[in-house]
Enzyme design. Structure first.
Site, PDB file in Angstrom:
ATOM      1  N   ASP A 122       0.825  -1.198   0.000  1.00  0.00           N
ATOM      2  CA  ASP A 122       0.000   0.000   0.000  1.00  0.00           C
ATOM      3  C   ASP A 122       0.865   1.257   0.000  1.00  0.00           C
ATOM      4  OD1 ASP A 122      -2.621   1.448   0.521  1.00  0.00           O
ATOM      5  OD2 ASP A 122      -1.413   2.100   2.226  1.00  0.00           O
ATOM      6  N   GLU A 139       0.947  -0.525  -5.264  1.00  0.00           N
ATOM      7  CA  GLU A 139      -0.090   0.479  -5.448  1.00  0.00           C
ATOM      8  C   GLU A 139       0.620   1.813  -5.710  1.00  0.00           C
ATOM      9  OE1 GLU A 139      -3.738   2.740  -3.163  1.00  0.00           O
ATOM     10  OE2 GLU A 139      -1.752   2.518  -2.305  1.00  0.00           O
TER      11      GLU A 139
END
EC number: 2.4.1.18
Length: 702
Positions: free
Chosen positions: A357, A412
């Site tokens: 993330d 990401e």
């Protein structure tokens, strides 16, 4: 005065620098061959690779290699020894003193002091009781006590704690010593790495239709079978690393080594992963190493009484937008902590890889805030890049793929950093995939801002195919981001309030519901077929889950009404949600048979603006989409590379998908040697409005 540098001398220096970079980075030549526009930045790749190599070599010289270095959890924290004693170790460089307290000593804060070691480390050995029984039993509460240089006494949870819970109305989490007599024993081996990745993005806590936090057990028994039936071969689990604030969606981590106790025990999470493996499904962890919660009583922040320790001191250590702390990736012990965390989830819980993330925030000192990222290569190199964080990501990918060569890592990143998914040996960061984050933005833009007849076919195709050669992408029409309160899912953009009143099969199709159901299928199929080398769907969105996602918080009176997934809607034969569910299932199953995600990128033969037709070929299949809201076409000619007989293998207009049954599936389509749109052959097909078709050449061997 120095003589001016001539263009010839400058070119010679540039050539020498390029040759030096090619000599230092083993396979850089391959990267520059694929993308010659990266040549001016060869020295940047050289510097990054050398920094990675130097740290890796230093780990080898000082720690005995990354294998040993990444086993920090075997010594740090609290451990039962073979003799029944307890060994404890912490890194607290800013502390004046470190102590262990808890139920076992009546919460006397200073009776068990740690001994100070070099480099800010502290250790403690507590001998066993005379009867050799365990001094700190399983499930008893513990705290690390820190005396700071300013004279404060601070009660902390060990950064290496494996289990923390919040009891009753307590604000903070408590650390429970996790040392069960019988740990879960895995029964199933990891599945082989799938050739095509079809990801079901999941959150355990919201997986029930009831207004409560669902459990690992519930997910294992009730959701895993649905995922298997839908044809997904990978689960991406969100919000597993412990986070004190439920509404953070798992992105404000407080305990990095603890599986969230709000869903159950560590052993129950292991059972979930093991059961998924028994179904041939791999499981990825949504890992958050981009930042950490500001909590200090039950988080990493101010662990040793200073604002540094695991983080940068001062403004650099705080993310202004997220209000969270930022890791000091150049710190030796921070690297040990984070790399050990990666290994812990791989080995203790047998996860098959990670979705990292917030990679954009890690890659740049500006954290991506206020940046448009036009794609100009100068945006990806230079002083704005945080090369310490980038090097950490290279080390993490190196570790993951060394420990488990079949593991998968996904980045990401919204910036489009070149070589993010190139091998480390080429100077890349080493990820297997990146999320194609522009695709959901494009669909939302079209649904919000354009009438159907104004959709630009060329723009859709460009967005779906605009990816770096040989750097694999995960395509998705929507993820959890679009489901959150404040945004809308694709289904809600399409059908909005009518989803509450007109989804019954006993009522006639309204124009809104008809349009919504047809476009929902088409958007998903063209994204699946054209958008990448993997596909992702957030749980429930496959069947057009109504409403948005909102976690209990003060702003909604702590309600769980929107923090749930109503899977039962697809089981109700009288509701139209089943049609979207059926289509998603059959789309995935067809991909499993034909493997278009693992095939080379599609050849697009048509993107016709006035007709609203898109046609492309991939994996030997012919995909045809008619996005026109009202026009149907008889005997529409579509180009193909292959001669022979074609049959319909997927039709969004079929009855089982809520379509209008305008196509006869017994029809044979014969392609002839008639060149069309740059393809040597072509065939004629009836194309109703708002329909998506996949045709397969049945003359070819399967």
């Amino acid at each position: 005065m120095a003589a001016p540098v001539t263009p010839a001398a400058r070119a010679e220096d540039s050539e020498a620098a390029l040759n030096a970079a090619l000599a230092d980075v083993p396979e850089l030549a391959r990267l520059l061959e694929v993308d010659p526009y990266l040549k001016p930045y060869a020295v940047d790749f050289q510097r990054r690779y050398k920094q990675f190599s130097q740290i890796l070599n230093s780990i080898g010289e000082n720690e005995g290699g990354i294998d040993k270095f990444s086993r920090g959890y075997e010594s740090f924290g609290v451990h039962r020894c073979a003799d029944g004693g307890l060994y404890c170790k912490e890194w607290a460089p800013g502390a004046e003193g470190v102590f262990l307290t808890g139920d076992f000593n009546g919460w006397n804060p200073f009776s068990y002091p740690y001994k100070k070691l070099d480099y800010g480390k502290w250790e403690l050995y507590i001998p066993p009781k005379q009867n050799k029984s365990v001094l700190v039993p399983h499930g008893s509460k513990l705290k690390v006590v820190i005396t700071s240089k300013s004279g404060e006494t601070l009660y902390r949870i060990s950064p290496w704690a494996k289990y923390v819970v919040r009891e009753g109305a307590n604000v903070n989490y408590d650390w429970l010593h996790w040392d069960p007599e019988h740990s879960y024993e895995f029964k199933h081996s990891r599945p082989k790495k799938p050739r095509s990745l079809r990801i079901y993005e999941s959150h355990v806590g919201i997986s029930s239709h009831e207004g409560k936090v669902a459990s690992y057990k519930h997910f294992t028994c009730n959701v895993l079978p649905r995922i298997k039936d839908l044809g997904y071969n990978c689960i991406q689990l969100m919000a597993i690393m412990e986070h004190a604030y439920y509404a953070s969606f798992g992105y404000q981590i407080t305990s990095f080594f603890a599986a969230s106790s709000r869903y159950g025990t560590p052993e129950e999470l292991k059972e979930l992963v093991d059961t998924a493996h028994s179904m041939g499904i791999i499981v990825l962890l949504d890992v958050v190493h981009s930042h950490a919660s500001k909590n200090s009583a039950d988080g990493l922040n101010m662990f040793d009484g200073t604002d540094s320790c695991y983080f940068h001191s001062g403004p650099r250590g705080t993310h202004d937008l997220w209000d969270s702390r930022l890791f000091a990736y150049s710190s030796w012990e921070v690297l040990r902590f984070l790399l050990s965390n990666i290994r812990w989830w791989l080995e203790e819980y047998r996860f098959d890889g990670f979705r990292f993330d917030g990679v954009t925030s890690m890659l740049y000192h500006h954290h991506g805030m206020g940046q448009g990222f036009s794609g100009d290569y100068s945006e990806y190199f230079g002083l704005q890049v945080d090369e310490d964080a980038l090097t950490y990501l290279m080390l993490a990918n190196h570790l993951v793929h060394t420990l488990c060569p079949d593991s998968i890592t996904i980045a990401e990143d919204v910036s489009g950093m070149p070589a993010l998914c190139a091998p480390i040996s080429q100077g890349g960061v080493g990820f297997d995939y990146r999320l194609a984050m522009a695709i959901p933005d494009k669909w939302i833009q079209l649904l919000k801002e354009f009438k159907d007849e104004d959709w630009n076919m060329g723009d859709i195709v460009y967005t779906l195919t605009n990816r770096r050669y040989l750097e694999k992408c995960i395509a998705y029409a929507e993820s959890h981001d679009q489901a959150l309160v404040g945004d809308k899912t694709v289904a809600f953009w399409l059908m909005d309030a009518e989803m509450y009143t007109n989804m019954s099969v006993l009522t006639p199709f309204t124009p809104v519901i008809d349009r919504g159901i047809q476009l929902h299928k088409m958007i998903r199929l063209i994204t699946h077929g054209l958008g990448g080398e993997g596909y992702l769907n957030f749980m429930g969105n496959e069947f057009g889950h109504p409403e948005w996602l909102d976690f209990p918080r003060k702003g909604n009176n702590e309600s769980y009404h929107y923090a749930r997934r109503q899977f039962h809607l697809t089981d109700d034969d009288l509701l139209r949600y089943k049609f979207l569910n059926n289509f998603d299932r059959d789309m995935n199953r067809l991909e499993e048979r034909c493997g278009w995600l693992s095939a080379p990128q599609a050849y697009v033969s048509e993107k016709h603006e006035s007709n609203k037709i898109i046609a492309f070929e991939r994996a030997g299949l012919l995909f045809i989409f008619n996005f026109h809201p009202s026009k149907s076409y008889t005997d529409y000619r579509v180009g193909t590379a292959l001669p022979g007989k074609f049959k319909i293998v997927l039709d969004s207009d079929a009855a089982e998908y809520g379509g209008h049954q305008r196509l006869d599936h017994s029809t044979d389509f014969f392609s002839e040697a008639f060149e069309h749109n740059g393809r040597p052959c072509s065939l004629l097909v009836y194309l109703p409005s708002r329909v998506a078709l996949i045709l397969q050449n049945v003359d070819l061997p399967n």
